[in-house]
Design a protein around this motif. Structure first.
Motif, mmCIF file in Angstrom:
data_model
loop_
_atom_site.group_PDB
_atom_site.id
_atom_site.type_symbol
_atom_site.label_atom_id
_atom_site.label_comp_id
_atom_site.label_asym_id
_atom_site.label_seq_id
_atom_site.Cartn_x
_atom_site.Cartn_y
_atom_site.Cartn_z
ATOM 1 N N ASN A 1 53.432 35.039 47.236
ATOM 2 C CA ASN A 1 53.631 35.284 45.810
ATOM 3 C C ASN A 1 52.330 35.731 45.149
ATOM 4 O O ASN A 1 52.315 36.660 44.330
ATOM 5 N N CYS A 2 51.234 35.078 45.510
ATOM 6 C CA CYS A 2 49.924 35.440 44.951
ATOM 7 C C CYS A 2 49.524 36.853 45.375
ATOM 8 O O CYS A 2 49.050 37.658 44.566
ATOM 9 N N ILE A 3 49.706 37.165 46.656
ATOM 10 C CA ILE A 3 49.338 38.482 47.182
ATOM 11 C C ILE A 3 50.142 39.583 46.500
ATOM 12 O O ILE A 3 49.596 40.604 46.069
ATOM 13 N N GLN A 4 51.453 39.377 46.387
ATOM 14 C CA GLN A 4 52.331 40.380 45.795
ATOM 15 C C GLN A 4 52.009 40.641 44.324
ATOM 16 O O GLN A 4 52.162 41.758 43.834
ATOM 17 N N ASN A 5 51.517 39.612 43.620
ATOM 18 C CA ASN A 5 51.258 39.743 42.190
ATOM 19 C C ASN A 5 49.793 39.967 41.845
ATOM 20 O O ASN A 5 49.426 40.023 40.671
ATOM 21 N N GLY A 6 48.949 40.089 42.881
ATOM 22 C CA GLY A 6 47.541 40.398 42.655
ATOM 23 C C GLY A 6 46.760 39.266 42.009
ATOM 24 O O GLY A 6 45.794 39.525 41.296
ATOM 25 N N ILE A 7 47.188 38.014 42.232
ATOM 26 C CA ILE A 7 46.468 36.880 41.660
ATOM 27 C C ILE A 7 45.829 36.061 42.781
ATOM 28 O O ILE A 7 46.200 36.188 43.953
ATOM 29 N N LEU A 8 44.873 35.206 42.413
ATOM 30 C CA LEU A 8 44.150 34.430 43.413
ATOM 31 C C LEU A 8 45.022 33.328 44.007
ATOM 32 O O LEU A 8 45.766 32.650 43.297
ATOM 33 N N VAL A 9 44.898 33.157 45.326
ATOM 34 C CA VAL A 9 45.569 32.058 46.017
ATOM 35 C C VAL A 9 44.848 30.762 45.626
ATOM 36 O O VAL A 9 43.627 30.758 45.456
ATOM 37 N N PRO A 10 45.561 29.648 45.433
ATOM 38 C CA PRO A 10 44.928 28.384 45.043
ATOM 39 C C PRO A 10 43.712 28.036 45.901
ATOM 40 O O PRO A 10 43.727 28.223 47.120
ATOM 41 N N ASP A 11 42.685 27.509 45.246
ATOM 42 C CA ASP A 11 41.413 27.215 45.915
ATOM 43 C C ASP A 11 41.574 26.325 47.137
ATOM 44 O O ASP A 11 40.934 26.551 48.172
#
Length: 209
Positions: A52-62
């Motif tokens: 989900n993070c990759i598809q939406n261009g957001i950072l994966v949780p730390d």
């Protein structure tokens, strides 16, 4: 030698990582590669979060990223050093490195303007199994859409589209100021003009190292 390469998506971190890796015989630790690999084998919940993070261009949780990095640097090939490509991306990740006594010699940021970044990413092609990166204009494979070493098919990453690219650049810019300042206080940061040729950027990095 422990090196961090920072830069927005499309800044040339992957290309320069491979050049430095070859020159110094150091392994490359790419967060994007580790996350994509992990998403194939992780639990269902973690797989969904990563994708989900990759598809939406957001950072994966730390916590997910940090655990992957800590596990990777314990491998035998990291004993003499490594190149971190795209990690850390947040202050929490940087703090976690110090807490784990992960020593860094230098942090090199490759700076490129947004228009050039979008142009570069739109032509990018990737060999999934190894993480090797090509470009249709700047560094094409010997055979079109084929990996030079294996002959396997290259892919266009699902997040390499204009809308997601802009989002990823925005995400990088949001976090980079604090991150760069974090390492500047430790006298670790060197910044390079990434609008130059691949060869010139490489030489600049070699001079710093």
């Amino acid at each position: 030698m422990h090196i961090i390469l920072l830069g927005a998506p499309g800044s040339g971190k992957g290309t320069q990582s491979h050049l430095i890796s070859k020159k110094l015989n150091l392994p490359i630790i790419s967060t994007s590669y580790l996350l994509k690999k992990q998403s194939l084998y992780s639990s269902k919940k973690e797989n969904i979060i990563i994708n989900n993070c990759i598809q939406n261009g957001i950072l994966v949780p730390d916590n997910i990223v940090i655990n992957l990095i800590k596990k990777r640097i314990t491998k035998k090939d990291c004993k003499t050093g490594y190149i971190l490509d795209g990690f850390p991306r947040t202050i929490k990740q940087a703090d976690s490195m110090e807490s784990a006594n992960i020593f860094i010699n230098c942090v090199i940021e490759i700076i490129v303007d947004e228009k050039t970044l979008i142009k570069r990413i739109s032509g990018r092609r990737v060999h999934t199994q190894s993480g090797r990166i090509y470009h249709t204009i700047f560094s094409p494979p010997i055979i079109k859409n084929k990996d030079d070493l294996t002959g396997e098919k290259l892919i266009i990453r699902s997040d390499d589209n204009p809308k997601t690219i802009k989002k990823r650049i925005e995400e990088y810019n949001k976090t980079k100021v604090c991150l760069i300042n974090f390492f500047k206080k430790r006298n670790k940061v060197f910044q390079i003009n990434g609008n130059q040729s691949i060869e010139k950027i490489h030489q600049d990095i070699v001079d710093i190292i």
